[in-house]
Design a protein around this motif. Structure first.
Motif, mmCIF file in Angstrom:
data_model
loop_
_atom_site.group_PDB
_atom_site.id
_atom_site.type_symbol
_atom_site.label_atom_id
_atom_site.label_comp_id
_atom_site.label_asym_id
_atom_site.label_seq_id
_atom_site.Cartn_x
_atom_site.Cartn_y
_atom_site.Cartn_z
ATOM 1 N N MET A 194 0.840 -1.207 0.000
ATOM 2 C CA MET A 194 0.000 0.000 0.000
ATOM 3 C C MET A 194 0.875 1.257 0.000
ATOM 4 N N THR A 195 0.632 2.168 -0.908
ATOM 5 C CA THR A 195 1.401 3.419 -0.907
ATOM 6 C C THR A 195 0.900 4.311 0.220
ATOM 7 N N THR A 196 1.707 5.322 0.554
ATOM 8 C CA THR A 196 1.294 6.305 1.558
ATOM 9 C C THR A 196 -0.048 6.924 1.177
ATOM 10 N N GLN A 197 -0.222 7.201 -0.131
ATOM 11 C CA GLN A 197 -1.460 7.850 -0.580
ATOM 12 C C GLN A 197 -2.660 6.920 -0.377
ATOM 13 N N GLU A 198 -2.462 5.624 -0.640
ATOM 14 C CA GLU A 198 -3.564 4.666 -0.420
ATOM 15 C C GLU A 198 -3.881 4.556 1.068
ATOM 16 N N GLN A 199 -2.820 4.569 1.891
ATOM 17 C CA GLN A 199 -3.040 4.519 3.350
ATOM 18 C C GLN A 199 -3.802 5.757 3.827
ATOM 19 N N ASN A 200 -3.427 6.924 3.283
ATOM 20 C CA ASN A 200 -4.111 8.160 3.701
ATOM 21 C C ASN A 200 -5.584 8.151 3.276
ATOM 22 N N LYS A 201 -5.851 7.654 2.068
ATOM 23 C CA LYS A 201 -7.253 7.550 1.613
ATOM 24 C C LYS A 201 -8.039 6.615 2.524
#
Lengths: 141, 170
Positions: free
Chosen positions: A1-8
């Motif tokens: 999971m990318t940081t952006q996916e984690q933030n979403k």
């Protein structure tokens, strides 16, 4: 999971858990120096004030539900377009319960630091919300 | 006779061009889309409808706060003209942009002076400043879909209005 996916995923968690069990979710997910801006150019408020504000919405609309229609992530930021929907069963901003089901739109911007929510900006159709509660814009006294 | 080294030197510029054309890194697409939005807001502030015609799809769908039905491009241009008739020095300041895929979210501040009638309110001469967020979807180099949510209560309050119980309909 990318940081952006984690933030979403974090945005989704904050909204769905907030809807299910209240604004206390903010205590678990925000940085200690968290700042909230509503409208998005307003002077910021802190964690405690945001919890009180969100809880006042839940008191007025106990079945308040956020639906995310779009989320856009880049770097530390996520932007969401949402609909908020609820039934006016409690007093809200001095307006006694009308029993009306209200629905209004919002666009928000969230900034995360190491997985914690550090800043949050929100713009919403507040005039539209109050019109559904029987209010209208008039010249100020 | 060309050595392998010569051959590589000859074709390498072509390879670069080919890779740019076929495999633009996604961050480059987002940078281009952000630039498009910057150009759009600048063109709105200049009232440059020729340029806006090049940047906004003729099939654009605009979902704008307070207007229940989506607007097309002609209605969008009309809306812009109405705003600038009321607020001739209206400016869009971009505070933040977030891009992913073919979408760009923009946080904005609007500043203007109320010089003409707006929503039935005669010109007050007041300086207003309010906030908003927009999300644009870009396809084939033009805006295809646009959502706009702005601090309508903040704007109207600065123009001397307030929320009050509606009069019963007679």
């Amino acid at each position: 999971m990318t940081t952006q996916e984690q933030n979403k995923a974090m945005v989704q968690r904050i909204l769905s858990e907030g809807d299910a069990r209240g604004a206390g979710i903010l205590d678990e997910v925000c940085t200690p120096d968290y700042k909230m801006y509503f409208p998005s150019n307003a002077k910021s408020i802190g964690l405690e004030e945001h919890r009180v504000l969100w809880q006042s919405f839940i008191a007025g609309f106990p079945d308040l539900e956020h639906t995310i229609h779009a989320s856009i992530a880049e770097g530390d930021y996520v932007s969401t377009r949402e609909t908020l929907r609820g039934t006016h069963k409690g007093e809200f901003q001095g307006i006694p319960p009308t029993g009306e089901t209200i629905e209004f739109s919002a666009i928000c911007l969230w900034r995360f630091v190491d997985g914690k929510l550090a800043e949050y900006w929100a713009d919403a159709d507040i005039v539209g919300l109050f019109q559904q509660l029987g209010m209208e814009l008039k010249p100020a006294e | 006779m060309l050595t392998a080294r010569h051959y590589l030197i000859r074709i390498s510029p072509l390879l670069v061009l080919f890779s740019l054309g076929c495999q633009r890194p996604s961050s480059e697409v987002q940078a281009t889309n952000k630039e498009l939005l910057r150009e759009v807001y600048a063109a709105i502030d200049r009232q440059d409808f020729d340029r806006l015609g090049e940047l906004i799809s003729e099939d654009v769908v605009l979902h704008y706060i307070g207007i229940p039905e989506p607007l097309g491009r002609d209605a969008l241009f009309e809306l812009i003209r109405e705003f600038y008739a009321a607020f001739p020095d209206y400016t869009h300041a971009i505070e933040e942009m977030v891009a992913e895929g073919n979408r760009v979210a923009v946080r904005l501040t609007f500043d203007a002076t109320h010089r003409g009638e707006f929503e039935g309110i005669a010109a007050t001469g007041k300086r207003v400043s309010y906030a908003g967020m927009h999300i644009g979807t870009i396809k084939n180099g033009v805006i295809e879909e646009w959502w706009g949510l702005e601090d309508n209560l903040g704007l109207m309050t600065q123009l001397g209005m307030q929320l009050a119980p509606a009069e019963p309909e007679t």
